[in-house]
Write a protein that holds these residues in place. Structure first.
Motif, PDB file in Angstrom:
ATOM      1  N   LEU A   1       0.808  -1.288  -0.102  1.00  0.00           N
ATOM      2  CA  LEU A   1      -0.021   0.084  -0.017  1.00  0.00           C
ATOM      3  C   LEU A   1       0.700   1.367   0.045  1.00  0.00           C
ATOM      4  O   LEU A   1       0.666   2.217  -0.691  1.00  0.00           O
ATOM      5  CB  LEU A   1      -0.959   0.016   1.325  1.00  0.00           C
ATOM      6  N   ALA A   2       1.798   1.345   0.787  1.00  0.00           N
ATOM      7  CA  ALA A   2       2.733   2.569   1.067  1.00  0.00           C
ATOM      8  C   ALA A   2       3.630   2.724  -0.383  1.00  0.00           C
ATOM      9  O   ALA A   2       3.781   3.665  -0.788  1.00  0.00           O
ATOM     10  CB  ALA A   2       3.659   2.307   2.006  1.00  0.00           C
ATOM     11  N   SER A   3       3.875   1.308  -0.889  1.00  0.00           N
ATOM     12  CA  SER A   3       4.742   1.476  -2.133  1.00  0.00           C
ATOM     13  C   SER A   3       3.904   2.008  -3.212  1.00  0.00           C
ATOM     14  O   SER A   3       4.334   2.832  -3.990  1.00  0.00           O
ATOM     15  CB  SER A   3       4.989   0.173  -2.338  1.00  0.00           C
TER      16      SER A   3
ATOM     17  N   VAL B   1       8.029  -1.124   7.623  1.00  0.00           N
ATOM     18  CA  VAL B   1       7.399  -1.892   6.578  1.00  0.00           C
ATOM     19  C   VAL B   1       6.892  -0.720   5.665  1.00  0.00           C
ATOM     20  O   VAL B   1       7.270  -0.724   4.652  1.00  0.00           O
ATOM     21  CB  VAL B   1       6.571  -2.690   6.850  1.00  0.00           C
ATOM     22  N   SER B   2       6.071   0.221   6.206  1.00  0.00           N
ATOM     23  CA  SER B   2       5.656   1.265   5.297  1.00  0.00           C
ATOM     24  C   SER B   2       6.666   1.907   4.619  1.00  0.00           C
ATOM     25  O   SER B   2       6.656   2.496   3.423  1.00  0.00           O
ATOM     26  CB  SER B   2       4.584   2.159   6.069  1.00  0.00           C
ATOM     27  N   GLU B   3       7.734   2.465   5.646  1.00  0.00           N
ATOM     28  CA  GLU B   3       8.587   3.334   5.203  1.00  0.00           C
ATOM     29  C   GLU B   3       9.489   2.777   3.862  1.00  0.00           C
ATOM     30  O   GLU B   3       9.713   3.324   2.945  1.00  0.00           O
ATOM     31  CB  GLU B   3       9.621   3.418   6.386  1.00  0.00           C
ATOM     32  N   SER B   4       9.762   1.217   4.029  1.00  0.00           N
ATOM     33  CA  SER B   4      10.535   0.733   2.914  1.00  0.00           C
ATOM     34  C   SER B   4       9.835   0.499   1.749  1.00  0.00           C
ATOM     35  O   SER B   4      10.252   0.665   0.519  1.00  0.00           O
ATOM     36  CB  SER B   4      11.047  -0.676   3.644  1.00  0.00           C
ATOM     37  N   GLY B   5       8.502   0.421   1.860  1.00  0.00           N
ATOM     38  CA  GLY B   5       7.561   0.412   0.892  1.00  0.00           C
ATOM     39  C   GLY B   5       7.585   1.643   0.054  1.00  0.00           C
ATOM     40  O   GLY B   5       7.642   1.759  -1.194  1.00  0.00           O
ATOM     41  N   GLU B   6       7.331   2.742   0.833  1.00  0.00           N
ATOM     42  CA  GLU B   6       7.578   4.174   0.117  1.00  0.00           C
ATOM     43  C   GLU B   6       8.868   4.438  -0.530  1.00  0.00           C
ATOM     44  O   GLU B   6       8.949   4.776  -1.825  1.00  0.00           O
ATOM     45  CB  GLU B   6       7.484   5.190   1.334  1.00  0.00           C
ATOM     46  N   ILE B   7      10.060   3.960  -0.105  1.00  0.00           N
ATOM     47  CA  ILE B   7      11.386   4.094  -0.760  1.00  0.00           C
ATOM     48  C   ILE B   7      10.879   3.216  -2.005  1.00  0.00           C
ATOM     49  O   ILE B   7      11.651   3.559  -3.046  1.00  0.00           O
ATOM     50  CB  ILE B   7      12.373   3.485   0.186  1.00  0.00           C
TER      51      ILE B   7
ATOM     52  N   LEU C   1       1.296   3.904  -3.051  1.00  0.00           N
ATOM     53  CA  LEU C   1       0.877   5.608  -2.986  1.00  0.00           C
ATOM     54  C   LEU C   1       2.009   6.229  -3.327  1.00  0.00           C
ATOM     55  O   LEU C   1       2.050   7.333  -4.029  1.00  0.00           O
ATOM     56  CB  LEU C   1       0.603   5.756  -1.629  1.00  0.00           C
ATOM     57  N   ALA C   2       3.447   5.874  -2.827  1.00  0.00           N
ATOM     58  CA  ALA C   2       4.688   6.618  -3.173  1.00  0.00           C
ATOM     59  C   ALA C   2       4.696   6.645  -4.630  1.00  0.00           C
ATOM     60  O   ALA C   2       5.116   7.668  -5.297  1.00  0.00           O
ATOM     61  CB  ALA C   2       5.550   5.981  -2.440  1.00  0.00           C
ATOM     62  N   ALA C   3       4.665   5.497  -5.240  1.00  0.00           N
ATOM     63  CA  ALA C   3       4.767   5.447  -6.844  1.00  0.00           C
ATOM     64  C   ALA C   3       3.993   6.449  -7.516  1.00  0.00           C
ATOM     65  O   ALA C   3       4.253   7.017  -8.382  1.00  0.00           O
ATOM     66  CB  ALA C   3       4.653   3.987  -7.323  1.00  0.00           C
ATOM     67  N   GLU C   4       2.716   6.356  -6.877  1.00  0.00           N
ATOM     68  CA  GLU C   4       1.864   7.258  -7.758  1.00  0.00           C
ATOM     69  C   GLU C   4       2.068   8.830  -7.449  1.00  0.00           C
ATOM     70  O   GLU C   4       1.937   9.546  -8.188  1.00  0.00           O
ATOM     71  CB  GLU C   4       0.093   7.095  -6.941  1.00  0.00           C
ATOM     72  N   ARG C   5       2.477   9.140  -6.314  1.00  0.00           N
ATOM     73  CA  ARG C   5       2.919  10.446  -5.879  1.00  0.00           C
ATOM     74  C   ARG C   5       4.154  10.792  -6.775  1.00  0.00           C
ATOM     75  O   ARG C   5       4.241  12.096  -7.206  1.00  0.00           O
ATOM     76  CB  ARG C   5       3.401  10.515  -4.658  1.00  0.00           C
ATOM     77  N   HIS C   6       4.942   9.777  -7.221  1.00  0.00           N
ATOM     78  CA  HIS C   6       5.883  10.248  -8.114  1.00  0.00           C
ATOM     79  C   HIS C   6       5.559   9.725  -9.699  1.00  0.00           C
ATOM     80  O   HIS C   6       6.444   9.972 -10.643  1.00  0.00           O
ATOM     81  CB  HIS C   6       7.131   9.504  -7.812  1.00  0.00           C
ATOM     82  N   GLY C   7       4.253  10.064  -9.779  1.00  0.00           N
ATOM     83  CA  GLY C   7       3.803  10.125 -11.077  1.00  0.00           C
ATOM     84  C   GLY C   7       3.645   8.940 -11.974  1.00  0.00           C
ATOM     85  O   GLY C   7       3.240   8.775 -13.105  1.00  0.00           O
ATOM     86  N   ALA C   8       3.626   7.729 -11.270  1.00  0.00           N
ATOM     87  CA  ALA C   8       3.655   6.304 -12.067  1.00  0.00           C
ATOM     88  C   ALA C   8       2.167   5.968 -12.024  1.00  0.00           C
ATOM     89  O   ALA C   8       1.501   6.100 -11.174  1.00  0.00           O
ATOM     90  CB  ALA C   8       4.406   5.341 -11.400  1.00  0.00           C
ATOM     91  N   GLU C   9       1.939   5.364 -13.144  1.00  0.00           N
ATOM     92  CA  GLU C   9       0.606   4.674 -13.099  1.00  0.00           C
ATOM     93  C   GLU C   9       0.929   3.329 -12.473  1.00  0.00           C
ATOM     94  O   GLU C   9       1.536   2.537 -13.001  1.00  0.00           O
ATOM     95  CB  GLU C   9       0.279   4.269 -14.987  1.00  0.00           C
ATOM     96  N   THR C  10      -0.110   2.884 -11.478  1.00  0.00           N
ATOM     97  CA  THR C  10       0.410   2.117 -10.791  1.00  0.00           C
ATOM     98  C   THR C  10      -0.877   0.912 -10.377  1.00  0.00           C
ATOM     99  O   THR C  10      -2.011   1.326 -10.553  1.00  0.00           O
ATOM    100  CB  THR C  10       0.613   2.538  -9.279  1.00  0.00           C
TER     101      THR C  10
END
Lengths: 118, 570, 415
Positions: C16-18, C306-312, C20-29
């Motif tokens: 989930l975190a991953s 877990v969320s943090e590493s997902g975001e990275i 959301l972070a991907a989407e924030r950086h413009g990726a179609e996810t």
């Protein structure tokens, strides 16, 4: 002096409390002092459980108390929780039992699984 | 050894506590001993390998109670008054295959099994090897049937829709000077029917199996060796029998018989009294007990336990066929277990062989696993206990002559024994079943002609295995039934559709283990950690029962108790 | 064929975190989840204590998960539930075969994030022998029965292993009216967090037996008892100390193993110490475009990390440019159980590299030193280090000239 382990956060600090003066050492933060004092005067705990529902897709709904309750009331509150048969589709944060046993804490739903669309 | 000499020896060995006598063509040993291994030794001493004069063990084991046969808890009258032409006792590979072969005739066949599923004892607790027969000497029934049985496997498994692979057996030798002797051995075996043997050079061996012991100088190779899931084959045989008109009654134990003038008149079970024309004794470890009930006990069974470990598919690359070692320390003359790559591409390591008086003790022991691994690391040095995902113990049912007993009752004439079945009993089953069925039909024919079953259909359709299908076919299946697209067991990639198919199969065993054996949820590396609750729920929904009514296997093996909340009566 | 910039496999906290972070950086996810709801194991972790680091609140598992799932709403993130990835291959881009009720779908992705979580070790993996009755559960399985299905898997049980889930389940079973006769731990120190030993066991008078283990299971249909024994320092049972305890269940909390089956299909290399995929500071594995996070990388103690590493992972998956990377290597000393990441990507921004590690032994005052080619990057003092507690530090390598095959050493010393 009494030795306690703080359960407020994962640090799990070992606290020493002076039983007369309630002076606390060993804490990394302010919360440790509050925990130690409460532990010696009126220990409290959060409890988490589930309540039975009438909905087959989620036969039980997770709940917790909205604030800590006295430790010695845990099983009394559990008995109240066990009586509930929920027939309303509550969302997360909504009250299942208000002011349980007059302790000033509500039993609240901790999931919106019953109101999810999918 | 003649009787006089034998008794002299027994006298010396056991201080007069054991005596042998002969009666009606059998050798009866009597007396008392306090050590089971001594009883086995005494009876083995009295026996002659592959002889049809059997040793009957009447030596009392003192100081230890032999556990009583575990019986089903259920009692009812569902079988009361049934009058089948043939009653088969035992739902292992023998009983199930005999039942299927009997349905080629127009007769009423009933199979009873005391456990909650088929293949619960030895037939479900072995390594599933289809043997080439290379290790069997001349003169035994085992040897006679192994070649014939092995050759039947392609057809039988195709008809019954059971995965089977001939991945070949390698027996490695560390001593190069044995090569001429092994060559002669292979030549001799060729003369008695084992025609596929090849002696592989070291180079060729390692080209095929690069992870075997680098000290192997050469190997015996039998390409006809293969493997099958032994419980899947048993279930398939029984399902095909049912399809062709046989009845299978699980949780049904034979508790006694009425025998008069060399004829079984009635068979008592926990589900009523049955009046069969012919009885087949395919009761495995309990064959001697059944023979005694039928007043036709002329052999004894001495249970021998063996433990196998199942390794993660990740380790499957280690051995692609079936591999063992000969000539290593503690291996004696048999291959004595090995490493086998199963039809599901797991590795099976084992088994060992330990004499026991407990016929139903399937507990595993740490020492067995340690010993088997110590030995099999000589076959494949990089084999590791770390890859174990589970282990299991089975109990073999050999006679002291170490051969099968496949014949009509000697005193009781409407009885056929299919006893003393041990390795390679799985391999021989298709052939033995044909002959046992024929013996039964011969007995029935004494009272009038037995007609052929014109509608016999040898084909059984198994449950589709979606994960193994080509993409297009799998897609097709999912389109017809979307449940095939819901993965329940992630390790083995088993879908909800396959689980429901198992619940709707001809012999429905709606338990977690019953489903596991049929379509494999829980067989993988997490051992059901993720899928057991899901499978339990699917079973409960199918049965329209509470979760707390679903069982793991037998009657009292509940998985969960009451509901956490709103408990009735509290 | 549908095409995405980032496909996240697994809809638990890491996924989930991953996403959301991907989407924030413009990726179609796209998130692919095999269960019928997002949230992963948090759905059944109804106890509180989640989110202290991230939200400064004590949330229950569902509450923590739902904060993320609600954030998904209105975002350009597709979600496929009850969907299972059966095949994944790389051929320039990634091609996934996804099985669901709709059939088999082929999906194309520029980058994939493996957020597949972990699984529990089983009874057989800790060499428990005896019969095979019903009533042997891993703690997670027992938790599912109690918290999701609402059924008691036991009335009187023994728990083997003092991992956090085992401790949490000891309390849950007690609260729900069951009896926990004791928690047995083969090691001489607990595996779970200290506060869980206190609030889950001692609060409810549940005894903790250290240096003791379960050696055997009894019972034919349902479990009827277990044999426990003391163990020596090598965790071998001591003959003569065996004792039978009558109970109806054995619940195991004997460790978690990262799920890396998909990573293996992609030939991602794994670290025998962390048991998960190896990665760099951006959570990218040694297969370009394949990212790892959460408990699939290493078993975390707190969901916040877990969320943090997902975001990275999600952010860097979105930014993945397909260029070949050169690496410096991270070498933990023998006092450490493992360190994540195992590499640093020289072309990436390593100014805020998050390093996770665990100590191999219980240690008192300690100093952890991070050195790049012998030069000290960072030192941190700890009053104690305990294997159950994962540690996290942030290091800035920007002023250290890392070259290809440079060595970043991480050491622990007394102090």
């Amino acid at each position: 002096m009494r030795e306690l382990v703080c359960i407020v956060c994962p640090n799990g600090c070992t606290l020493s409390v002076d039983e007369q003066t309630l002076a606390v050492t060993g804490n990394k933060c302010r919360k440790g002092v509050d925990f130690a004092v409460a532990e010696l005067t009126c220990p409290t705990r959060t409890i988490c459980s589930t309540v039975k529902t009438v909905f087959p897709e989620a036969p039980v709904l997770p709940v917790r108390v909205s604030k800590e309750i006295p430790k010695d009331k845990i099983f009394d509150v559990m008995a109240e929780i066990n009586k509930v048969i929920l027939d309303k589709r509550l969302s997360r944060g909504e009250t299942v039992i208000g002011n349980v046993l007059g302790l000033g804490a509500d039993v609240i739903a901790t999931s919106s699984v019953l109101v999810k669309k999918s | 050894m003649n009787l006089v000499k034998l008794n002299k020896k027994l006298n010396i060995l056991y201080g007069g506590k054991v005596k042998a006598r002969e009666e009606d063509g059998k050798r009866i040993l009597e007396g008392e001993l306090s050590d089971w291994s001594e009883i086995v030794a005494a009876c083995t001493l009295a026996s002659e390998r592959y002889s049809t004069t059997h040793v009957v063990n009447d030596i009392k084991l003192t100081g230890t109670e032999i556990p009583r046969t575990r019986l089903p808890h259920v009692t009812d009258k569902t079988l009361e008054g049934r009058k089948p032409d043939v009653l088969i006792i035992g739902g292992g590979i023998s009983g199930a295959s005999i039942a299927r072969e009997l349905t080629r005739w127009n007769i009423d066949v009933l199979l009873v099994e005391k456990e909650s599923d088929l293949a619960c004892h030895a037939s479900g607790r072995n390594d599933g090897e289809v043997h080439p027969g290379i290790d069997l000497g001349k003169g035994s029934l085992k040897q006679r049937y192994v070649i014939r049985g092995n050759a039947m496997y392609d057809r039988v498994c195709k008809e019954l829709d059971v995965p089977f692979k001939r991945n070949g057996q390698y027996v490695g030798f560390t001593k190069g000077f044995l090569k001429p002797l092994v060559y002669l051995y292979a030549l001799h075996r060729k003369s008695i029917g084992v025609k596929d043997t090849v002696i592989l050079s070291k180079k060729e061996l390692f080209r095929r199996e690069p992870n075997l012991n680098p000290n192997f100088k050469f190997a015996l190779f039998n390409p006809s060796a293969g493997c099958v899931s032994p419980y899947n084959l048993t279930i398939a045989y029984a399902e095909n029998a049912v399809k062709n008109g046989a009845q299978v009654s699980l949780l049904t134990a034979v508790t006694g018989m009425d025998v008069e003038d060399g004829k079984i008149l009635a068979v008592h079970t926990n589900r009523g009294t049955i009046y069969p024309k012919v009885v087949v004794n395919a009761a495995g470890c309990f064959a001697e007990e059944v023979a005694a009930m039928a007043k036709d006990r002329f052999y004894s069974v001495h249970p021998r336990r063996g433990t196998n470990s199942i390794l993660d598919k990740k380790a499957g690359f280690l051995v692609k066929g079936i591999a063992g070692i000969k000539g290593a320390k503690g291996t004696k003359n048999t291959k004595g277990g090995g490493i086998l790559n199963t039809v599901h591409e797991n590795l099976l390591v084992g088994p060992d062989a330990i004499e026991t008086f407990e016929r139903e003790n399937f507990a595993t022991e740490k020492e067995s696993i340690e010993k088997v691994f110590a030995k099999q690391k000589q076959t494949a040095p990089t084999l590791s206990e770390r890859d174990i995902i589970t282990y299991f113990t089975g109990v073999r049912s050999p006679t002291f002559e170490e051969d099968f007993v496949i014949e009509r009752g000697r005193k009781t004439r409407n009885l056929v024994h299919c006893a003393g079945i041990q390795s390679p009993g799985l391999t021989t089953a298709p052939a033995v079943a044909e002959d046992v069925a024929k013996l039964c039909v011969d007995i029935l024919s004494e009272k009038g002609a037995v007609a052929v079953n014109d509608r016999f259909d040898p084909i059984r359709k198994g449950i589709p295995h979606l994960a193994a299908m080509p993409m297009k076919e799998r897609e097709e299946y999912i389109r017809k039934n979307p449940d095939y697209g819901v993965i329940v067991c992630r390790c083995e990639e088993v879908s909800k559709g396959e689980i429901l198919d198992a619940l709707k199969s001809p012999i429905c065993v709606p338990t977690v283990d019953g489903i596991k054996r049929r379509v494999r949820p829980g067989m993988g590396r997490c051992q059901g950690g993720f899928c057991q609750p899901l499978v339990t729920k699917i079973i409960a929904e199918f049965l329209r029962k509470e979760l707390s009514e679903v069982r793991k296997n037998e009657e009292n093996s509940v998985i969960v108790y009451s509901e956490t909340k709103g408990r009735k009566g509290e | 064929m549908k095409s995405y910039d980032v496909v996240v496999i697994g809809g638990g906290p890491a996924g989930l975190a991953s996403a959301l972070a991907a989407e924030r950086h413009g990726a179609e996810t796209l998130i692919i989840e095999r269960e019928n709801a997002l949230g992963g194991i948090l759905k059944q972790c109804i106890h509180d204590g989640f989110g202290l680091v991230r939200f400064k609140e004590k949330l229950s598992g569902p509450e923590y998960a739902e904060r993320f799932t609600e954030e998904l709403e209105g975002k350009k993130i597709d979600v496929k539930l009850l969907s299972f990835v059966t095949e994944i291959r790389k051929n320039g881009k990634f091609y996934l075969s996804v099985v669901s009720r709709e059939g088999i779908e082929e999906i194309e992705a520029k980058a994939v994030v493996l957020a597949t979580g972990c699984r529990e070790r089983t009874a057989k993996q800790v060499s428990i022998h005896g019969t095979r009755p019903a009533g042997v559960f891993t703690a997670g399985t027992a938790q599912r029965y109690v918290n999701i299905e609402g059924f008691m898997p036991t009335k009187r049980c023994v728990i083997l292993g003092s991992g956090d889930i085992g401790l949490i389940m000891a309390r849950r079973i007690t609260l729900e009216g069951g009896v926990v006769l004791g928690v047995y731990e083969a090691k001489s120190t607990p595996s779970g967090l200290t506060r869980n030993i206190h609030q889950c066991l001692y609060d409810y008078d549940i005894p903790l037996h250290l240096s003791s283990t379960v050696t055997r299971v009894f019972g034919e249909g349902r479990l009827e008892g277990v044999e426990v024994a003391k163990v020596d320092e090598k965790m071998r049972p001591l003959p003569g100390t065996e004792e039978r305890i009558d109970c109806d269940a054995l619940i195991l909390s004997v460790g978690l193993i990262p799920e890396n089956e998909l990573a293996e299909k992609l030939s991602v290399s794994s670290d025998p110490r962390s048991k998960g995929a190896t990665c760099d500071g951006q959570m990218m594995t040694d297969v370009g475009g394949v990212f790892t996070c959460g408990n699939a990388t290493h078993v975390n103690d707190l969901v916040d990390y877990v969320s943090e590493s997902g975001e990275i992972a999600g952010k860097n998956a979105a930014l993945y440019d397909g260029k070949n990377a050169k690496y410096a290597f991270v070498r933990p000393d023998d006092n450490l159980l493992y360190v994540v990441p195992q590499r640093l990507n020289l072309s990436a921004d390593n100014s805020e590299t998050v390093i996770y590690f665990r100590s191999k032994e219980v240690r008192g005052k300690s100093v952890v030193t991070v050195k790049a080619d012998g030069k000290t990057v960072l030192q941190k003092k700890y009053p104690f280090l305990r294997p159950p507690e994962m540690e996290r530090i942030k290091a800035d390598f920007s002023s250290f000239p890392l070259k290809e095959n440079s060595v970043v050493e991480i050491t622990v010393e007394e102090g």
